[in-house]
Design a protein around this motif. Structure first.
Motif, mmCIF file in Angstrom:
data_model
loop_
_atom_site.group_PDB
_atom_site.id
_atom_site.type_symbol
_atom_site.label_atom_id
_atom_site.label_comp_id
_atom_site.label_asym_id
_atom_site.label_seq_id
_atom_site.Cartn_x
_atom_site.Cartn_y
_atom_site.Cartn_z
ATOM 1 N N ILE A 111 -15.521 15.527 -33.761
ATOM 2 C CA ILE A 111 -15.406 16.394 -32.584
ATOM 3 C C ILE A 111 -16.228 17.635 -32.914
ATOM 4 N N GLY A 159 -17.953 24.344 -32.149
ATOM 5 C CA GLY A 159 -18.695 25.183 -31.232
ATOM 6 C C GLY A 159 -19.357 26.344 -31.940
ATOM 7 N N ALA A 176 -13.512 23.300 -32.152
ATOM 8 C CA ALA A 176 -13.502 23.098 -30.701
ATOM 9 C C ALA A 176 -12.189 23.609 -30.122
ATOM 10 N N GLU A 177 -12.245 24.127 -28.904
ATOM 11 C CA GLU A 177 -11.032 24.633 -28.259
ATOM 12 C C GLU A 177 -10.103 23.467 -27.919
ATOM 13 N N GLN A 219 -8.545 22.450 -25.241
ATOM 14 C CA GLN A 219 -8.865 21.690 -24.037
ATOM 15 C C GLN A 219 -10.124 20.856 -24.239
ATOM 16 N N GLU A 220 -11.070 21.366 -25.025
ATOM 17 C CA GLU A 220 -12.276 20.594 -25.326
ATOM 18 C C GLU A 220 -11.931 19.348 -26.134
ATOM 19 N N ILE A 221 -10.969 19.481 -27.037
ATOM 20 C CA ILE A 221 -10.537 18.329 -27.830
ATOM 21 C C ILE A 221 -9.881 17.288 -26.932
ATOM 22 N N ASP A 266 -10.395 16.851 -23.712
ATOM 23 C CA ASP A 266 -11.452 16.257 -22.884
ATOM 24 C C ASP A 266 -12.270 15.248 -23.692
ATOM 25 N N PHE A 267 -12.533 15.563 -24.947
ATOM 26 C CA PHE A 267 -13.285 14.658 -25.825
ATOM 27 C C PHE A 267 -12.509 13.360 -26.019
#
Length: 400
Positions: free
Chosen positions: A148, A151, A166-167, A169-171, A173-174
């Motif tokens: 992952i 950033g 990674a934030e 929410q980004e995790i 979404d990933f």
């Protein structure tokens, strides 16, 4: 897609460990069952009590629980998990993963895991760029572990650049993007209609029907769970979709539903017309409320455009079109006639004569008939189960 998934969240000694609290909340909110495993150093950055409260499970740090002497079985944890996420993954832990060094419980779980392993690095800029770190990351990816990416931004050292985890929410979404690719309808587009239509008589009154929209919403939810990009055109209903990624378009009348169907149908791989669309609408709509008067009142009705037939005429090769037939007599004959006349691939027949089927119930009893007039009859089931049966039939045709 995360609902019911068993996830082991590994947390390492990094300032980014504070983000684990938000990540756990998002995972739990998505329906995941989260078990936290921390390295001893991670407890210096965030307390096990905080994470246990959020995950609603005891947090494991050591091989043995000190006060009870109970063994925290790393093999069972590795086999239990549907996914192992290590976030934050420090440079130290990444090096251990790459070399197989096993000096704490988290590394023992990692080496025991048979599930997909995701890791979200968190470290300072120079540590991230160091050739040893990059070599270890490449090695982990060669093992099949999934990076992952970190950033860019302000780091704990005060430097600015790559390396920050990674934030949360980004995790999420990933993870969803990765999971979606494995689903049977990934990258397929499905159009679903649901609910009734209301045909205005005047600004206050309308002609409508008893459709609740439950069946159509259940179908849209099931398609979304199978990875499809779902557009749901809904008449007036109190139903709510389970999946936020369903594109919902609210309409009131048959004319409005037709307009939206024509707009989205061309891009759809499959279309399931579950809405109970009015066959007739008032020829003239009063601009003011009609007042009560002596004697009867006659309302002239005109036919609405047959949406299903219109789409059947526009259907291209490869598109799947599904209609519903709610009947009260000569059920099968009427359903087959509709199947043929409207150029459908499947017709879903249900009868108001069947107890537990029809409007506003939580159950339904259907028979699915295909173009070859092959019939598949199902017993009375919940509408969620019926939706699964319908969606599986559609999926078979899409992937044929």
């Amino acid at each position: 897609m995360l609902e019911g998934k068993k996830i082991v969240l590994g947390i390492c000694g990094s300032i980014a460990a504070y983000k684990a609290a938000a990540l756990i909340r998002l995972l739990v909110k998505a329906g995941a069952d989260v078990q936290v495993v921390m390295t001893p150093d991670a407890t210096n950055f965030i307390t096990p009590l905080t994470l246990a409260t959020l995950s609603k499970k005891p947090v494991y740090v050591d091989y043995f629980t000190a006060d009870t002497g109970e063994w925290n079985n790393h093999v069972e944890l590795g086999l239990w998990a549907d996914a192992l996420i290590i976030a934050p993954a420090s440079a130290n832990t990444i090096a251990k993963m790459a070399t197989g060094l096993c000096d704490n419980l988290l590394m023992a779980v990692y080496l025991s895991a048979r599930c997909p392993v995701y890791f979200a690095p968190a470290m300072d800029l120079d540590m991230w760029k160091h050739s040893a770190t990059q070599q270890n990351i490449n090695k982990l990816q060669s093992f099949g572990n999934i990076l992952i990416p970190p950033g860019s931004g302000e780091l704990a050292s005060g430097l600015y650049g790559e390396g920050r985890m990674a934030e949360p929410q980004e995790i999420i979404d990933f993870l969803l993007a990765k999971l979606k690719k494995k689903l049977p309808l990934a990258d397929k587009s499905v159009l679903v209609t649901a609910g009734p239509t209301y045909e205005a008589i005047d600004p206050v009154r309308f002609i409508g029907n008893h459709s609740s929209g439950k069946m159509g919403f259940a179908i849209a939810d099931k398609f979304a769970a199978m990875g499809a990009n779902v557009t749901l055109i809904a008449g007036p209903t109190a139903q709510v979709s389970k999946y936020q990624n369903i594109k919902r378009i609210d309409v009131t009348s048959a004319a409005q539903m037709l307009q939206q169907c024509l707009l989205y149908f061309k891009a759809a791989d499959a279309c399931v017309m579950c809405a109970a669309v009015a066959d007739y609408t008032p020829a003239n709509v009063a601009t003011q409320k009609i007042k009560k008067q002596q004697g009867d009142i006659n309302i002239e009705l005109k036919k609405t455009t047959d949406i299903l037939k219109t789409l059947g005429e526009q259907k291209t090769n490869g598109q799947i079109l599904v209609g519903f037939a709610l009947e009260t007599n000569n059920e099968e004959a009427h359903a087959i006639e509709k199947l043929k006349n409207k150029n459908l691939d499947l017709i879903v027949l249900n009868s108001l004569n069947d107890s537990g089927a029809g409007f506003k119930t939580d159950t339904n009893k259907v028979t699915i008939i295909d173009r070859d007039l092959k019939k598949t009859a199902f017993t009375l089931k919940s509408k969620t189960e019926v939706a699964s049966d319908i969606c599986l039939k559609v999926t078979e045709l899409i992937n044929k």
